[in-house]
Structure formats: C-alpha cells, structure tokens
Design an enzyme around this catalytic site. Structure first.
Site, PDB file in Angstrom:
ATOM      1  N   PRO A   1      -0.805  40.753 -38.927  1.00  0.00           N
ATOM      2  CA  PRO A   1      -1.968  41.255 -38.832  1.00  0.00           C
ATOM      3  C   PRO A   1      -3.119  40.473 -38.197  1.00  0.00           C
ATOM      4  CG  PRO A   1      -0.969  41.163 -41.047  1.00  0.00           C
ATOM      5  CD  PRO A   1      -0.375  40.288 -40.363  1.00  0.00           C
ATOM      6  N   GLU A   2      -3.659  41.151 -37.052  1.00  0.00           N
ATOM      7  CA  GLU A   2      -4.883  40.513 -36.270  1.00  0.00           C
ATOM      8  C   GLU A   2      -6.115  41.243 -36.765  1.00  0.00           C
ATOM      9  OE1 GLU A   2      -4.089  39.486 -32.349  1.00  0.00           O
ATOM     10  OE2 GLU A   2      -1.830  39.523 -32.654  1.00  0.00           O
TER      11      GLU A   2
ATOM     12  N   HIS B   1       9.086  40.675 -53.387  1.00  0.00           N
ATOM     13  CA  HIS B   1       8.048  40.096 -52.620  1.00  0.00           C
ATOM     14  C   HIS B   1       6.784  40.560 -52.992  1.00  0.00           C
ATOM     15  CE1 HIS B   1      11.340  38.747 -49.849  1.00  0.00           C
ATOM     16  NE2 HIS B   1      11.942  39.752 -49.660  1.00  0.00           N
TER      17      HIS B   1
ATOM     18  N   ARG C   1       6.994  36.487 -46.087  1.00  0.00           N
ATOM     19  CA  ARG C   1       6.763  34.841 -45.957  1.00  0.00           C
ATOM     20  C   ARG C   1       5.965  33.857 -46.564  1.00  0.00           C
ATOM     21  NH1 ARG C   1       9.985  36.822 -42.584  1.00  0.00           N
ATOM     22  NH2 ARG C   1      10.413  36.307 -40.642  1.00  0.00           N
TER      23      ARG C   1
END
Length: 287
Positions: free
Chosen positions: A18-19, A109, A129
């Site tokens: 995500p930017e 997750h 992650r």
DNA sequence: CAAATCCCCTGCAGGC
DNA sequence: TGCCTGCAGGGGATTT
C-alpha cells in the site's frame, strides 16, 4: 493462449504494497463506516512483535471510544478518537483493513478485530508479513515518526522538492522513497513517475535541474491522483476494505515489465536493484 | 547529517 | 510429486 513466461527469461515476481493512493482509498471508504461509531470490543490474535502498542494496552485504551475522524499523512492512517487520543495505523507490506458482517472464523493473519456497539459490520486488521504497525497515542502526545515525515506527496511542489533534494548525492529513485523528503511514494509510483518524467532512476538527485524537478513533482502528483481514481494498484495483497480490487496496475508503464518493450520506443525495459529495491526503467527514454 | 547495510516476516515461484 | 532455496518489500536500527 501464449503465456509471458514462454519468453524464457526469469521474470521477477513483483508485489505491491500500500502506497499513498491505496491508503487514501482505504481512508475514503473507511471514514464513513467508522466516524461516530463506538468500539465495543477489541480482540487481538497472538501478540505479534509488530505492535508498537502492546495489544492488551491498546484494548484497554480504546474500548468504549468512538471515532471522530480518519486522516492520512503519507502512508499513515490517523484515527482521532473522542477522548482526543489517537490511533495510528501503518499497513507495512501486506496490511489490510477489511470490513465484514459479524460472522465466521478469523484466519490466522487477522491481528485485530474491532467490534462496535451497533449491529453494523466489524473491522479487521489483517497482515500476513507482520510489517504493519499499530500505535495508540495518549491525548496531547505526538508521534516522532509522523513529525519526521516530509510533506504529503499529493501536495509536493517542484520548488519544495528541489530544495529537499538539491544536495543529495544518492540516486533520485532512492531519495523519492525517503519518507522524510516527501511522504507516500513507494516503489511502484517512484518508478512510474520517473519514467513519465524521462529521468533515469540512477541519476544522482543533485544532478537534476529545476525544470526536471518541477516536471517530476508535477508527475508525482498526477500519477497518484490517477491511481486514486482507478482504485489503486492490486497486484498481490491490496484490497479495498470492502474486498474490491484496484485497476491501476493495468496501466503500469515500467513497473514489473522487465524484458517487455517500452510502450513509447519498444526498447526492452530493464530492472536494476537500487537501495535494495527493484527498479524498472527504459534505457532509451530515461537518460 | 547522509548513505549503506542488515533485518524483521511468510507465501510462493523456480529448480531439481 | 515434493522438498529446498531465494526473493519481495517499508522502514527502523546500526554502522560507516
């Protein structure tokens, strides 16, 4: 039909994190779903190292609080709560904020589950992650990381960018990723903006003239805006809170296109590693 | 102060 | 078919 791998060259797997555009879409979609609602219960998964605020403390501090606003600076989301405390979210590489009806099991997750006092959908913070960050800030306190951020990339001007990079000897690509210079640009949009600006990523930032930096700043703003309009880039993990995908990845001109012909000149796109990040460019268009 | 390096993590592609 | 290795990436810490 024919698959790209039949070309024989080993293609790098690219991922998208995500930017700025992706975080902004999350903010826009989540904001009306959160503002005014009260957190009835926070459930945490197994404590993960990624929490800046320990889950138990977070739970204690935000239970019973309601959301006043959801803001964004660079890739950070800033939740303002009704007691003037704040909660910061950073999605790292694979962080997701997902809304869903209150039912079903949580997969491994999911690290945070926000349930509300009304019967509406709940919110999940999911992160494979575990590079995402969540932090609670007490009323009146400031987050040092936020204070170090440069101006939001949607607001960057040529003059400001020029001042920030005119003494930097590092490659311009690396400097664009420095969140203290401008906030919100990541690997994809840096590569794409440099291509449109016809600037080679390896060029030392201080070698760029004012006109080039003006163009670069303008292209950064426009490419981020265009991506927001298309719902951001969904290559791998990125989804809107409602599960929708973005479409901007279909318009990539260099990112992830190693070995493919440049859309402008047919020269093959090259991939290099700069600052431990893959960098894609056209050796003919970008000098 | 800036730059370079290493590291956190896990899914999955590629090789055999 | 199945195991093993290496890579992707933001950003923080550490070293030069």
């Amino acid at each position: 039909m024919c698959c790209p791998s039949s070309l024989g060259s080993r293609k790098q797997r690219t991922r998208n994190v995500p930017e700025l555009p992706e975080v902004e879409i999350i903010r826009r979609k989540l904001s009306p779903l959160l503002v005014g609602r009260t957190i009835r219960k926070l459930t945490t998964g197994k404590p993960s190292y990624f929490f800046l605020t320990p889950p138990k403390l977070l739970e204690q501090k935000i239970t019973g609080r309601s959301f006043v606003s959801l803001e964004r600076h660079g890739k950070y989301l800033i939740c303002k709560l009704d007691d003037t405390s704040q909660m910061l979210w950073h999605l790292g590489m694979t962080g997701q904020l997902l809304t869903r009806e209150r039912k079903g099991a949580l997969d491994v997750h999911v690290h945070l589950r926000f349930e509300f006092s009304d019967s509406g959908p709940e919110l999940l913070f999911r992160d494979v992650r575990k590079f995402g960050k969540v932090r609670w800030l007490k009323p009146g306190s400031a987050e040092p990381r936020l204070n170090k951020l440069g101006v939001d990339a949607l607001e960057i001007t040529g003059q400001h960018l020029f001042e920030k990079i005119r003494k930097r000897s590092a490659p311009v690509k690396t400097v664009l990723l420095d969140q203290g210079v401008l906030a919100g640009v990541g690997n994809i949009y840096a590569d794409e903006a440099l291509f449109i600006s016809k600037i080679r990523p390896l060029t030392a930032a201080r070698e760029l003239g004012k006109a080039q930096v003006d163009l670069l700043a303008s292209n950064i703003r426009s490419i981020l805006s265009r991506s927001i309009k298309l719902g951001g880039s969904s290559i791998s993990d990125y989804l809107h809170p409602d599960g929708q995908s973005g479409a901007f990845q279909q318009t990539f001109l260099v990112y992830g296109r190693e070995g493919e012909p440049c859309t402008k000149c047919q020269q093959l796109i090259v991939r290099d590693v700069l600052g431990q990040r893959s960098t894609h460019y056209c050796p003919r268009c970008q000098r």
